[in-house]
Design a protein around this motif. Structure first.
Motif, PDB file in Angstrom:
ATOM      1  N   TYR A  95     -10.762 -16.784 -17.418  1.00 53.67           N
ATOM      2  CA  TYR A  95     -10.544 -15.399 -17.870  1.00 53.67           C
ATOM      3  C   TYR A  95      -9.340 -15.303 -18.802  1.00 53.67           C
ATOM      4  N   VAL A  96      -8.267 -16.001 -18.479  1.00 52.28           N
ATOM      5  CA  VAL A  96      -7.064 -15.952 -19.326  1.00 52.28           C
ATOM      6  C   VAL A  96      -7.375 -16.484 -20.723  1.00 52.28           C
ATOM      7  N   PRO A 113     -11.384  -7.001 -12.882  1.00 54.53           N
ATOM      8  CA  PRO A 113     -10.619  -5.776 -13.129  1.00 54.53           C
ATOM      9  C   PRO A 113      -9.273  -6.010 -13.817  1.00 54.53           C
ATOM     10  N   LEU A 114      -8.683  -7.199 -13.658  1.00 55.72           N
ATOM     11  CA  LEU A 114      -7.419  -7.511 -14.327  1.00 55.72           C
ATOM     12  C   LEU A 114      -7.603  -7.600 -15.847  1.00 55.72           C
ATOM     13  N   PHE A 115      -8.836  -7.805 -16.299  1.00 54.74           N
ATOM     14  CA  PHE A 115      -9.120  -8.017 -17.717  1.00 54.74           C
ATOM     15  C   PHE A 115     -10.028  -6.950 -18.311  1.00 54.74           C
ATOM     16  N   ALA A 116     -10.433  -5.994 -17.511  1.00 57.36           N
ATOM     17  CA  ALA A 116     -11.403  -4.983 -17.951  1.00 57.36           C
ATOM     18  C   ALA A 116     -10.960  -4.250 -19.215  1.00 57.36           C
ATOM     19  N   ALA A 117      -9.671  -4.012 -19.365  1.00 57.00           N
ATOM     20  CA  ALA A 117      -9.175  -3.298 -20.545  1.00 57.00           C
ATOM     21  C   ALA A 117      -9.282  -4.127 -21.820  1.00 57.00           C
ATOM     22  N   TYR A 118      -9.403  -5.427 -21.685  1.00 57.25           N
ATOM     23  CA  TYR A 118      -9.417  -6.314 -22.851  1.00 57.25           C
ATOM     24  C   TYR A 118     -10.800  -6.833 -23.214  1.00 57.25           C
ATOM     25  N   LEU A 119     -11.748  -6.708 -22.298  1.00 55.52           N
ATOM     26  CA  LEU A 119     -13.077  -7.276 -22.517  1.00 55.52           C
ATOM     27  C   LEU A 119     -14.129  -6.181 -22.625  1.00 55.52           C
ATOM     28  N   PRO A 120     -15.119  -6.366 -23.501  1.00 56.20           N
ATOM     29  CA  PRO A 120     -16.153  -5.337 -23.656  1.00 56.20           C
ATOM     30  C   PRO A 120     -17.014  -5.187 -22.410  1.00 56.20           C
ATOM     31  N   VAL A 154     -15.835 -14.231  -6.664  1.00 62.09           N
ATOM     32  CA  VAL A 154     -14.479 -14.462  -7.183  1.00 62.09           C
ATOM     33  C   VAL A 154     -14.314 -13.776  -8.535  1.00 62.09           C
ATOM     34  N   SER A 155     -15.311 -13.901  -9.393  1.00 66.14           N
ATOM     35  CA  SER A 155     -15.249 -13.270 -10.708  1.00 66.14           C
ATOM     36  C   SER A 155     -15.147 -11.748 -10.585  1.00 66.14           C
ATOM     37  N   ASP A 156     -15.895 -11.175  -9.651  1.00 72.08           N
ATOM     38  CA  ASP A 156     -15.850  -9.722  -9.443  1.00 72.08           C
ATOM     39  C   ASP A 156     -14.455  -9.246  -9.047  1.00 72.08           C
ATOM     40  N   ARG A 157     -13.719 -10.080  -8.302  1.00 75.63           N
ATOM     41  CA  ARG A 157     -12.359  -9.705  -7.898  1.00 75.63           C
ATOM     42  C   ARG A 157     -11.356  -9.866  -9.043  1.00 75.63           C
ATOM     43  N   ILE A 158     -11.610 -10.801  -9.946  1.00 76.16           N
ATOM     44  CA  ILE A 158     -10.655 -11.078 -11.033  1.00 76.16           C
ATOM     45  C   ILE A 158     -10.913 -10.195 -12.256  1.00 76.16           C
ATOM     46  N   GLY A 182     -14.404 -25.755 -15.778  1.00 75.69           N
ATOM     47  CA  GLY A 182     -14.947 -24.531 -16.331  1.00 75.69           C
ATOM     48  C   GLY A 182     -14.793 -24.513 -17.836  1.00 75.69           C
ATOM     49  N   VAL A 183     -15.598 -23.652 -18.482  1.00 75.37           N
ATOM     50  CA  VAL A 183     -15.543 -23.493 -19.929  1.00 75.37           C
ATOM     51  C   VAL A 183     -15.706 -22.010 -20.229  1.00 75.37           C
ATOM     52  N   CYS A 184     -14.860 -21.507 -21.107  1.00 76.51           N
ATOM     53  CA  CYS A 184     -14.911 -20.105 -21.508  1.00 76.51           C
ATOM     54  C   CYS A 184     -15.543 -20.009 -22.901  1.00 76.51           C
ATOM     55  N   HIS A 185     -16.564 -19.188 -23.044  1.00 79.00           N
ATOM     56  CA  HIS A 185     -17.226 -18.966 -24.322  1.00 79.00           C
ATOM     57  C   HIS A 185     -16.891 -17.540 -24.761  1.00 79.00           C
TER      58      HIS A 185
END
Length: 184
Positions: free
Chosen positions: A153-154, A100-107, A94-98, A122-125
Protein backbone atom coordinates in the motif's frame (compact mmCIF):
# COMPACT_ATOMS: atom_id res chain seq x y z
CA UNK A 1 46.23 -26.08 -18.57
CA UNK A 2 43.25 -27.00 -20.76
CA UNK A 3 40.40 -24.56 -21.13
CA UNK A 4 37.46 -25.36 -18.85
CA UNK A 5 34.04 -25.29 -20.51
CA UNK A 6 31.26 -23.39 -18.71
CA UNK A 7 29.14 -25.67 -16.61
CA UNK A 8 31.65 -28.49 -16.16
CA UNK A 9 30.67 -30.96 -13.42
CA UNK A 10 33.38 -31.81 -10.91
CA UNK A 11 33.46 -33.85 -7.73
CA UNK A 12 35.65 -33.37 -4.69
CA UNK A 13 35.03 -35.66 -1.73
CA UNK A 14 31.26 -36.04 -1.38
CA UNK A 15 30.49 -32.74 -3.16
CA UNK A 16 29.60 -32.48 -6.83
CA UNK A 17 29.68 -28.97 -8.18
CA UNK A 18 29.32 -27.09 -11.44
CA UNK A 19 32.40 -25.08 -12.35
CA UNK A 20 32.15 -22.02 -14.58
CA UNK A 21 35.15 -19.95 -15.64
CA UNK A 22 34.32 -16.25 -15.65
CA UNK A 23 35.93 -12.84 -15.60
CA UNK A 24 35.90 -12.65 -11.80
CA UNK A 25 38.68 -11.87 -9.34
CA UNK A 26 37.82 -14.43 -6.67
CA UNK A 27 36.43 -17.91 -6.33
CA UNK A 28 32.68 -17.70 -5.74
CA UNK A 29 30.60 -20.47 -4.20
CA UNK A 30 26.78 -20.68 -4.29
CA UNK A 31 24.17 -23.24 -3.28
CA UNK A 32 21.02 -22.87 -5.36
CA UNK A 33 17.73 -24.60 -6.03
CA UNK A 34 17.70 -28.26 -5.15
CA UNK A 35 20.97 -27.81 -3.26
CA UNK A 36 23.00 -27.49 -6.48
CA UNK A 37 26.54 -26.28 -5.81
CA UNK A 38 28.01 -23.79 -8.27
CA UNK A 39 31.50 -22.34 -8.35
CA UNK A 40 32.68 -19.52 -10.58
CA UNK A 41 36.42 -19.07 -10.87
CA UNK A 42 38.92 -16.84 -12.66
CA UNK A 43 40.08 -18.35 -15.95
CA UNK A 44 43.64 -19.12 -14.80
CA UNK A 45 42.89 -20.66 -11.39
CA UNK A 46 44.26 -24.23 -11.28
CA UNK A 47 41.68 -27.00 -10.80
CA UNK A 48 43.46 -28.32 -7.70
CA UNK A 49 43.10 -24.88 -6.07
CA UNK A 50 39.37 -24.79 -6.91
CA UNK A 51 38.88 -28.32 -5.58
CA UNK A 52 40.75 -27.39 -2.39
CA UNK A 53 38.52 -24.33 -1.99
CA UNK A 54 35.35 -26.40 -2.36
CA UNK A 55 36.63 -29.10 0.03
CA UNK A 56 37.48 -26.47 2.66
CA UNK A 57 33.85 -25.28 2.58
CA UNK A 58 32.28 -28.75 2.81
CA UNK A 59 30.60 -28.14 6.19
CA UNK A 60 29.17 -24.81 5.04
CA UNK A 61 27.90 -26.40 1.80
CA UNK A 62 26.13 -29.18 3.69
CA UNK A 63 24.47 -26.67 6.04
CA UNK A 64 23.39 -24.51 3.09
CA UNK A 65 21.97 -27.54 1.28
CA UNK A 66 19.98 -28.47 4.39
CA UNK A 67 18.59 -24.91 4.64
CA UNK A 68 17.58 -25.05 0.97
CA UNK A 69 15.93 -28.46 1.46
CA UNK A 70 13.93 -27.24 4.47
CA UNK A 71 12.89 -24.02 2.70
CA UNK A 72 11.82 -25.84 -0.46
CA UNK A 73 9.95 -28.49 1.52
CA UNK A 74 8.10 -25.86 3.55
CA UNK A 75 7.30 -23.86 0.41
CA UNK A 76 5.86 -26.95 -1.26
CA UNK A 77 3.67 -27.66 1.75
CA UNK A 78 2.29 -24.12 1.82
CA UNK A 79 1.66 -24.17 -1.92
CA UNK A 80 -0.31 -27.39 -1.67
CA UNK A 81 -2.05 -26.50 1.60
CA UNK A 82 -4.04 -23.40 0.70
CA UNK A 83 -6.41 -22.64 -2.14
CA UNK A 84 -6.40 -19.28 -3.87
CA UNK A 85 -9.81 -18.62 -2.30
CA UNK A 86 -8.46 -19.19 1.22
CA UNK A 87 -5.56 -16.86 0.52
CA UNK A 88 -7.91 -14.23 -0.94
CA UNK A 89 -10.09 -14.37 2.18
CA UNK A 90 -7.21 -14.01 4.66
CA UNK A 91 -5.30 -11.44 2.62
CA UNK A 92 -8.54 -9.53 1.95
CA UNK A 93 -9.24 -9.21 5.69
CA UNK A 94 -5.84 -7.60 6.21
CA UNK A 95 -6.26 -5.36 3.18
CA UNK A 96 -9.70 -4.25 4.40
CA UNK A 97 -8.14 -3.11 7.69
CA UNK A 98 -5.26 -1.24 6.02
CA UNK A 99 -7.13 0.41 3.14
CA UNK A 100 -8.80 3.17 5.26
CA UNK A 101 -5.31 4.60 5.94
CA UNK A 102 -4.97 5.21 2.18
CA UNK A 103 -8.56 5.89 1.13
CA UNK A 104 -7.91 9.62 0.69
CA UNK A 105 -5.08 8.93 -1.76
CA UNK A 106 -6.50 6.08 -3.84
CA UNK A 107 -9.45 6.15 -6.25
CA UNK A 108 -10.65 2.76 -4.94
CA UNK A 109 -9.44 -0.09 -2.79
CA UNK A 110 -6.82 -2.03 -4.79
CA UNK A 111 -7.86 -5.44 -6.04
CA UNK A 112 -5.93 -8.37 -4.60
CA UNK A 113 -4.41 -11.14 -6.64
CA UNK A 114 -2.79 -14.26 -5.27
CA UNK A 115 -0.12 -16.37 -6.88
CA UNK A 116 2.93 -18.44 -6.14
CA UNK A 117 6.12 -16.35 -6.41
CA UNK A 118 9.67 -17.52 -5.87
CA UNK A 119 11.42 -14.30 -4.94
CA UNK A 120 8.85 -11.70 -3.85
CA UNK A 121 6.30 -11.44 -1.08
CA UNK A 122 4.18 -8.90 -2.90
CA UNK A 123 4.00 -6.61 -5.92
CA UNK A 124 2.15 -3.31 -6.23
CA UNK A 125 0.71 -2.37 -9.64
CA UNK A 126 -0.01 1.33 -9.16
CA UNK A 127 -1.29 2.09 -12.68
CA UNK A 128 -3.78 -0.81 -12.61
CA UNK A 129 -4.69 -0.40 -8.91
CA UNK A 130 -4.01 -3.94 -7.75
CA UNK A 131 -1.66 -5.80 -5.44
CA UNK A 132 -0.36 -9.32 -6.00
CA UNK A 133 0.55 -11.31 -2.89
CA UNK A 134 2.57 -14.49 -2.59
CA UNK A 135 0.68 -17.59 -1.43
CA UNK A 136 3.67 -18.42 0.79
CA UNK A 137 2.53 -15.65 3.15
CA UNK A 138 -0.06 -18.10 4.45
CA UNK A 139 2.76 -19.97 6.17
CA UNK A 140 4.09 -16.82 7.87
CA UNK A 141 2.94 -15.09 11.09
CA UNK A 142 0.01 -12.67 10.77
CA UNK A 143 2.32 -9.78 11.70
CA UNK A 144 4.48 -10.56 8.66
CA UNK A 145 1.42 -10.64 6.37
CA UNK A 146 0.27 -7.28 7.74
CA UNK A 147 3.74 -5.87 7.07
CA UNK A 148 3.72 -7.04 3.42
CA UNK A 149 0.23 -5.68 2.74
CA UNK A 150 1.10 -2.30 4.28
CA UNK A 151 4.40 -2.30 2.37
CA UNK A 152 2.54 -2.69 -0.92
CA UNK A 153 0.00 0.00 0.00
CA UNK A 154 2.80 2.45 0.84
CA UNK A 155 4.13 1.90 -2.69
CA UNK A 156 1.03 3.70 -3.97
CA UNK A 157 2.46 6.81 -2.28
CA UNK A 158 6.19 6.09 -2.67
CA UNK A 159 7.09 3.90 -5.67
CA UNK A 160 10.64 3.20 -4.48
CA UNK A 161 12.37 2.26 -1.24
CA UNK A 162 13.94 5.63 -0.52
CA UNK A 163 13.70 7.72 2.64
CA UNK A 164 10.06 8.77 2.16
CA UNK A 165 8.96 5.17 1.85
CA UNK A 166 10.69 4.13 5.07
CA UNK A 167 9.44 7.20 6.93
CA UNK A 168 5.85 6.35 5.96
CA UNK A 169 6.32 2.70 6.98
CA UNK A 170 7.73 3.78 10.36
CA UNK A 171 4.86 6.24 10.88
CA UNK A 172 2.15 3.68 10.11
CA UNK A 173 3.85 0.60 11.61
CA UNK A 174 6.58 1.55 14.09
CA UNK A 175 7.69 -2.10 14.43
CA UNK A 176 7.87 -2.71 10.68
CA UNK A 177 11.54 -3.76 10.77
CA UNK A 178 10.83 -6.48 13.33
CA UNK A 179 7.87 -7.66 11.27
CA UNK A 180 9.99 -7.69 8.11
CA UNK A 181 12.50 -9.92 9.95
CA UNK A 182 9.74 -12.53 10.38
CA UNK A 183 9.88 -13.15 6.62
CA UNK A 184 13.48 -14.36 6.66
Amino acid sequence: MTAQKPGTQRTVGSITYELTRKRVKNLNLRVGEGGAVRVSAPARTPLREIDRFVASHEAWIEQAQERVRIREEAAGQVQDSYTDEECQRVFGEVSDRIYPLFAAYLPAQPALRVRWMKSRWGVCHVAKNYITLNKQLMGKPRAALEYVVLHEYVHFLHPNHQAGFHAEMARLMPDYLARRALLK
